[in-house]
Design a protein around this motif. Structure first.
Motif, PDB file in Angstrom:
ATOM      1  N   SER A   1       0.844  -1.208   0.000  1.00 48.18           N
ATOM      2  CA  SER A   1       0.000   0.000   0.000  1.00 48.18           C
ATOM      3  C   SER A   1       0.877   1.256   0.000  1.00 48.18           C
ATOM      4  O   SER A   1       0.566   2.232  -0.699  1.00 48.18           O
ATOM      5  N   GLN A   2       1.999   1.237   0.723  1.00 47.79           N
ATOM      6  CA  GLN A   2       2.903   2.406   0.678  1.00 47.79           C
ATOM      7  C   GLN A   2       3.419   2.593  -0.748  1.00 47.79           C
ATOM      8  O   GLN A   2       3.561   3.710  -1.235  1.00 47.79           O
ATOM      9  N   HIS A   3       3.691   1.472  -1.389  1.00 47.86           N
ATOM     10  CA  HIS A   3       4.189   1.515  -2.762  1.00 47.86           C
ATOM     11  C   HIS A   3       3.112   2.100  -3.692  1.00 47.86           C
ATOM     12  O   HIS A   3       3.393   2.974  -4.519  1.00 47.86           O
TER      13      HIS A   3
ATOM     14  N   ALA B   1      -0.962   6.979   6.415  1.00 47.16           N
ATOM     15  CA  ALA B   1      -0.165   6.033   5.619  1.00 47.16           C
ATOM     16  C   ALA B   1       1.071   6.724   5.056  1.00 47.16           C
ATOM     17  O   ALA B   1       1.037   7.913   4.732  1.00 47.16           O
ATOM     18  N   LYS B   2       2.141   5.947   4.945  1.00 43.74           N
ATOM     19  CA  LYS B   2       3.368   6.519   4.368  1.00 43.74           C
ATOM     20  C   LYS B   2       3.365   6.366   2.841  1.00 43.74           C
ATOM     21  O   LYS B   2       2.702   5.505   2.294  1.00 43.74           O
ATOM     22  N   TYR B   3       4.161   7.215   2.206  1.00 43.67           N
ATOM     23  CA  TYR B   3       4.511   7.055   0.789  1.00 43.67           C
ATOM     24  C   TYR B   3       5.940   7.543   0.657  1.00 43.67           C
ATOM     25  O   TYR B   3       6.476   8.167   1.579  1.00 43.67           O
ATOM     26  N   SER B   4       6.574   7.273  -0.494  1.00 52.93           N
ATOM     27  CA  SER B   4       8.007   7.551  -0.596  1.00 52.93           C
ATOM     28  C   SER B   4       8.326   9.029  -0.344  1.00 52.93           C
ATOM     29  O   SER B   4       7.687   9.929  -0.905  1.00 52.93           O
ATOM     30  N   SER B   5       9.354   9.218   0.501  1.00 49.61           N
ATOM     31  CA  SER B   5       9.822  10.560   0.889  1.00 49.61           C
ATOM     32  C   SER B   5      10.095  11.462  -0.325  1.00 49.61           C
ATOM     33  O   SER B   5       9.887  12.666  -0.271  1.00 49.61           O
ATOM     34  N   ILE B   6      10.537  10.867  -1.419  1.00 51.39           N
ATOM     35  CA  ILE B   6      11.026  11.648  -2.564  1.00 51.39           C
ATOM     36  C   ILE B   6       9.962  12.581  -3.135  1.00 51.39           C
ATOM     37  O   ILE B   6      10.283  13.622  -3.695  1.00 51.39           O
TER      38      ILE B   6
ATOM     39  N   ASP C   1      19.701   0.268  10.857  1.00 48.57           N
ATOM     40  CA  ASP C   1      18.538   0.922  11.481  1.00 48.57           C
ATOM     41  C   ASP C   1      17.218   0.506  10.839  1.00 48.57           C
ATOM     42  O   ASP C   1      16.170   1.079  11.128  1.00 48.57           O
ATOM     43  N   SER C   2      17.270  -0.460   9.909  1.00 46.25           N
ATOM     44  CA  SER C   2      16.059  -0.834   9.191  1.00 46.25           C
ATOM     45  C   SER C   2      15.300  -1.891   9.999  1.00 46.25           C
ATOM     46  O   SER C   2      15.720  -3.037  10.093  1.00 46.25           O
ATOM     47  N   VAL C   3      14.180  -1.481  10.576  1.00 50.01           N
ATOM     48  CA  VAL C   3      13.470  -2.370  11.500  1.00 50.01           C
ATOM     49  C   VAL C   3      12.876  -3.609  10.823  1.00 50.01           C
ATOM     50  O   VAL C   3      12.791  -4.668  11.430  1.00 50.01           O
ATOM     51  N   HIS C   4      12.477  -3.463   9.567  1.00 49.79           N
ATOM     52  CA  HIS C   4      11.757  -4.576   8.935  1.00 49.79           C
ATOM     53  C   HIS C   4      12.640  -5.504   8.108  1.00 49.79           C
ATOM     54  O   HIS C   4      12.182  -6.560   7.675  1.00 49.79           O
ATOM     55  N   SER C   5      13.895  -5.105   7.841  1.00 51.65           N
ATOM     56  CA  SER C   5      14.698  -5.807   6.831  1.00 51.65           C
ATOM     57  C   SER C   5      14.898  -7.294   7.127  1.00 51.65           C
ATOM     58  O   SER C   5      14.734  -8.123   6.233  1.00 51.65           O
TER      59      SER C   5
ATOM     60  N   ILE D   1      10.536 -11.115   0.904  1.00 52.34           N
ATOM     61  CA  ILE D   1       9.881  -9.911   0.384  1.00 52.34           C
ATOM     62  C   ILE D   1      11.010  -8.982  -0.059  1.00 52.34           C
ATOM     63  O   ILE D   1      10.919  -8.304  -1.073  1.00 52.34           O
ATOM     64  N   LYS D   2      12.085  -9.008   0.727  1.00 55.29           N
ATOM     65  CA  LYS D   2      13.290  -8.259   0.348  1.00 55.29           C
ATOM     66  C   LYS D   2      14.361  -9.242  -0.092  1.00 55.29           C
ATOM     67  O   LYS D   2      14.705 -10.153   0.671  1.00 55.29           O
ATOM     68  N   ILE D   3      14.853  -9.067  -1.296  1.00 57.25           N
ATOM     69  CA  ILE D   3      15.889  -9.967  -1.803  1.00 57.25           C
ATOM     70  C   ILE D   3      17.257  -9.315  -1.594  1.00 57.25           C
ATOM     71  O   ILE D   3      18.248  -9.991  -1.330  1.00 57.25           O
TER      72      ILE D   3
HETATM   73  N1  BYC Z   1      10.123   7.093   2.305  1.00 57.97           N
HETATM   74  O1  BYC Z   1      12.615  -0.988   8.034  1.00 57.97           O
HETATM   75  P1  BYC Z   1      12.586  -0.182   6.786  1.00 57.97           P
HETATM   76  C1  BYC Z   1       8.005   5.453  -8.268  1.00 57.97           C
HETATM   77  C2  BYC Z   1       9.880   3.788   6.199  1.00 57.97           C
HETATM   78  S1  BYC Z   1       7.277   5.059  -6.767  1.00 57.97           S
HETATM   79  C3  BYC Z   1       9.147   6.923   3.212  1.00 57.97           C
HETATM   80  O2  BYC Z   1      13.812  -0.209   5.942  1.00 57.97           O
HETATM   81  P2  BYC Z   1      11.079  -1.593   4.748  1.00 57.97           P
HETATM   82  C4  BYC Z   1       7.534   6.614  -9.017  1.00 57.97           C
HETATM   83  C5  BYC Z   1       9.362   2.369   6.061  1.00 57.97           C
HETATM   84  O3  BYC Z   1       8.158   2.360   5.333  1.00 57.97           O
HETATM   85  C6  BYC Z   1       8.226   3.700  -6.180  1.00 57.97           C
HETATM   86  N2  BYC Z   1       9.202   5.988   4.198  1.00 57.97           N
HETATM   87  O4  BYC Z   1      11.288  -0.559   5.949  1.00 57.97           O
HETATM   88  C7  BYC Z   1       6.233   7.026  -8.929  1.00 57.97           C
HETATM   89  C8  BYC Z   1       9.216   1.987   7.507  1.00 57.97           C
HETATM   90  O5  BYC Z   1       8.067   2.630   8.061  1.00 57.97           O
HETATM   91  P3  BYC Z   1       6.793   1.800   8.695  1.00 57.97           P
HETATM   92  C9  BYC Z   1       8.233   3.621  -4.694  1.00 57.97           C
HETATM   93  C10 BYC Z   1      10.287   5.196   4.220  1.00 57.97           C
HETATM   94  O6  BYC Z   1       9.652  -1.544   4.347  1.00 57.97           O
HETATM   95  C11 BYC Z   1       5.848   8.180  -9.583  1.00 57.97           C
HETATM   96  C12 BYC Z   1      10.399   2.657   8.163  1.00 57.97           C
HETATM   97  O7  BYC Z   1      10.751   3.735   7.317  1.00 57.97           O
HETATM   98  N3  BYC Z   1       8.890   2.394  -4.351  1.00 57.97           N
HETATM   99  O8  BYC Z   1       8.866   4.785  -8.668  1.00 57.97           O
HETATM  100  O9  BYC Z   1      11.673  -2.896   5.086  1.00 57.97           O
HETATM  101  C13 BYC Z   1       6.749   8.904 -10.353  1.00 57.97           C
HETATM  102  C14 BYC Z   1      11.583   1.731   8.379  1.00 57.97           C
HETATM  103  O10 BYC Z   1      12.231   1.348   7.143  1.00 57.97           O
HETATM  104  C15 BYC Z   1      11.314   5.301   3.291  1.00 57.97           C
HETATM  105  C16 BYC Z   1       8.495   1.607  -3.292  1.00 57.97           C
HETATM  106  O11 BYC Z   1       7.580   1.943  -2.600  1.00 57.97           O
HETATM  107  C17 BYC Z   1      11.214   6.305   2.306  1.00 57.97           C
HETATM  108  N4  BYC Z   1      12.166   6.488   1.372  1.00 57.97           N
HETATM  109  O12 BYC Z   1      11.979  -0.960   3.556  1.00 57.97           O
HETATM  110  C18 BYC Z   1       8.053   8.454 -10.456  1.00 57.97           C
HETATM  111  C19 BYC Z   1       9.262   0.332  -3.093  1.00 57.97           C
HETATM  112  N5  BYC Z   1      12.243   4.364   3.569  1.00 57.97           N
HETATM  113  O13 BYC Z   1       6.104   1.137   7.522  1.00 57.97           O
HETATM  114  C20 BYC Z   1       8.451   7.300  -9.800  1.00 57.97           C
HETATM  115  C21 BYC Z   1       8.609  -0.660  -2.166  1.00 57.97           C
HETATM  116  C22 BYC Z   1      11.814   3.697   4.638  1.00 57.97           C
HETATM  117  O14 BYC Z   1       7.335   0.816   9.682  1.00 57.97           O
HETATM  118  N6  BYC Z   1       9.038  -0.525  -0.809  1.00 57.97           N
HETATM  119  N7  BYC Z   1      10.638   4.197   5.041  1.00 57.97           N
HETATM  120  O15 BYC Z   1       5.909   2.857   9.321  1.00 57.97           O
HETATM  121  C23 BYC Z   1      10.213  -1.045  -0.327  1.00 57.97           C
HETATM  122  O16 BYC Z   1      10.985  -1.645  -1.059  1.00 57.97           O
HETATM  123  C24 BYC Z   1      10.494  -0.905   1.140  1.00 57.97           C
HETATM  124  O17 BYC Z   1       9.281  -0.618   1.807  1.00 57.97           O
HETATM  125  C25 BYC Z   1      11.554   0.206   1.474  1.00 57.97           C
HETATM  126  C26 BYC Z   1      11.688   0.312   3.016  1.00 57.97           C
HETATM  127  C27 BYC Z   1      12.920  -0.194   0.890  1.00 57.97           C
HETATM  128  C28 BYC Z   1      11.153   1.571   0.934  1.00 57.97           C
END
Ligand code: BYC
Length: 330
Positions: free
Chosen positions: A55-57, A121-126, A220-224, A232-234
């Motif tokens: 959902s964050q994705h 809900a979170k979404y990417s910081s960028i 510092d990554s709690v879920h890794s 889920i993470k490779i």
């Molecule tokens: N921003 O234990 P961690 C695109 C949060 S869109 C915000 O490492 P995890 C595009 C993290 O959620 C592509 N929050 O967590 C679209 C966690 O918080 P919660 C976006 C961040 O899940 C339009 C906490 O910090 N891609 O391409 O193991 C135009 C601890 O982190 C961020 C995805 O969504 C961040 N940067 O790993 C153009 C990829 N980083 O949930 C382009 C899918 C960390 O405990 N997601 N947090 O409250 C993932 O691969 C993983 O969720 C992450 C984080 C690598 C991002």
């Protein structure tokens, strides 16, 4: 690979012998690279982790349309406008595949969207950074889509079937997005001194936030650790970040512009680029809601949702009418 994460990760993992029969069978399937499908037994925490990440994705794809959407009316030519419109539309499609993948885990799309709009809900910081010039559209395609692909290619092999399958199509589209961004940067860098300066300025502003997209450092990554055990993470946050730096620095050299990092240097012994420290306080601050555009992004999404209510109502009324007609005819 996840043994390495256990050493640095905050979570302790459960060994196979400590698991009940269902959980052990599940973990053995994951270890054997058999995909987990929505109706299969899965640990509740696995389901919740996937709902969180998918959902964050999905939200990132939807909110991610806004910084680029701002430039559709201001694109420098009709061709660039058409390309940007198609790209932004692709991002909407990615959001929809991902919401659909999340729904297979038993959560409703309405609930997920309500959580986003309530700021829960979170979404990417960028996507909380502003797009100040046309060069930012180039930098987003090149760097943000580039970072997204780096993260999403391994997700094509993740253990959950619907997520992994959605990622295959998403990655194909993202690679076009990345190339169109690089093409914009290339045009600017081959243009006037002023255009090249715009490209450099965009790189200066987008470089560090792009590195933050990969999430906190592994330590510092709690879920890794748990997400790695469940495949889920490779690859870990730091491994992906390093790969991104190694891939992108030669591209900047080709463009003739410079990363805003005086410590960036090829390390022949490691076979990787060394880079300077990332300002993690900035990431945590943006994730908490204090980035330059967080409030604006959410307000825009909520307004779009409210103003689109009549479209959803009309579509529902039409679907009901068609269903009633089909039933009558039957
Ligand atoms: N921003 O234990 P961690 C695109 C949060 S869109 C915000 O490492 P995890 C595009 C993290 O959620 C592509 N929050 O967590 C679209 C966690 O918080 P919660 C976006 C961040 O899940 C339009 C906490 O910090 N891609 O391409 O193991 C135009 C601890 O982190 C961020 C995805 O969504 C961040 N940067 O790993 C153009 C990829 N980083 O949930 C382009 C899918 C960390 O405990 N997601 N947090 O409250 C993932 O691969 C993983 O969720 C992450 C984080 C690598 C991002």
């Amino acid at each position: 690979m996840y043994a390495q994460m256990v050493d640095t990760g905050a979570n302790k993992l459960r060994a196979l012998e400590d698991m009940g029969p269902e959980e052990r069978a599940f973990q053995e399937r994951v270890d054997a690279d058999v995909k987990i499908e929505p109706k299969d037994w899965m640990p509740e925490a696995y389901r919740k982790t996937l709902i969180r990440q998918i959902s964050q994705h999905a939200h990132s794809e939807i909110v991610g349309m806004l910084p680029e959407g701002n430039w559709i009316t201001r694109a420098p030519s009709l061709k660039r406008k058409a390309i940007l419109m198609a790209k932004v539309q692709d991002e909407a499609g990615h959001g929809l595949y991902l919401y659909a993948a999340a729904e297979t885990l038993g959560v409703s799309r309405d609930q997920l969207v309500a959580d986003l709009h309530a700021g829960k809900a979170k979404y990417s910081s960028i996507f909380n950074y502003p797009t100040l010039t046309w060069a930012d559209i180039g930098a987003i395609g090149w760097l943000v889509d580039g970072a997204a692909i780096m993260n999403q290619i391994p997700l094509c092999r993740c253990s959950f079937g619907p997520y992994s399958r959605a990622m295959i199509r998403v990655c194909k589209e993202e690679s076009f997005h990345q190339r169109q961004g690089f093409d914009i940067m290339m045009t600017l860098c081959r243009g006037s001194a002023e255009q090249k300066a715009m490209a450099q300025d965009a790189l200066n502003r987008w470089w560090w936030p792009s590195l933050m997209m990969f999430g906190p450092p592994d330590a510092d990554s709690v879920h890794s650790a748990q997400s790695a055990q469940w495949k889920i993470k490779i690859l870990s946050n730091d491994e992906l970040r390093q790969r991104f730096v190694d891939q992108t620095v030669p591209q900047a050299d080709y463009l003739g512009i410079t990363m805003p990092d005086p410590e960036l240097k090829w390390n022949a012994e490691r076979g990787h680029y060394d880079f300077g420290p990332i300002d993690w306080d900035e990431l945590y601050n943006v994730v908490k809601g204090n980035g330059p555009c967080n409030r604006d992004r959410l307000q825009t999404r909520v307004k779009a949702w409210e103003e689109g209510a009549w479209v959803r109502e009309a579509a529902l009324a039409y679907a009901e009418k068609r269903a009633a007609r089909a039933q009558k005819a039957a």
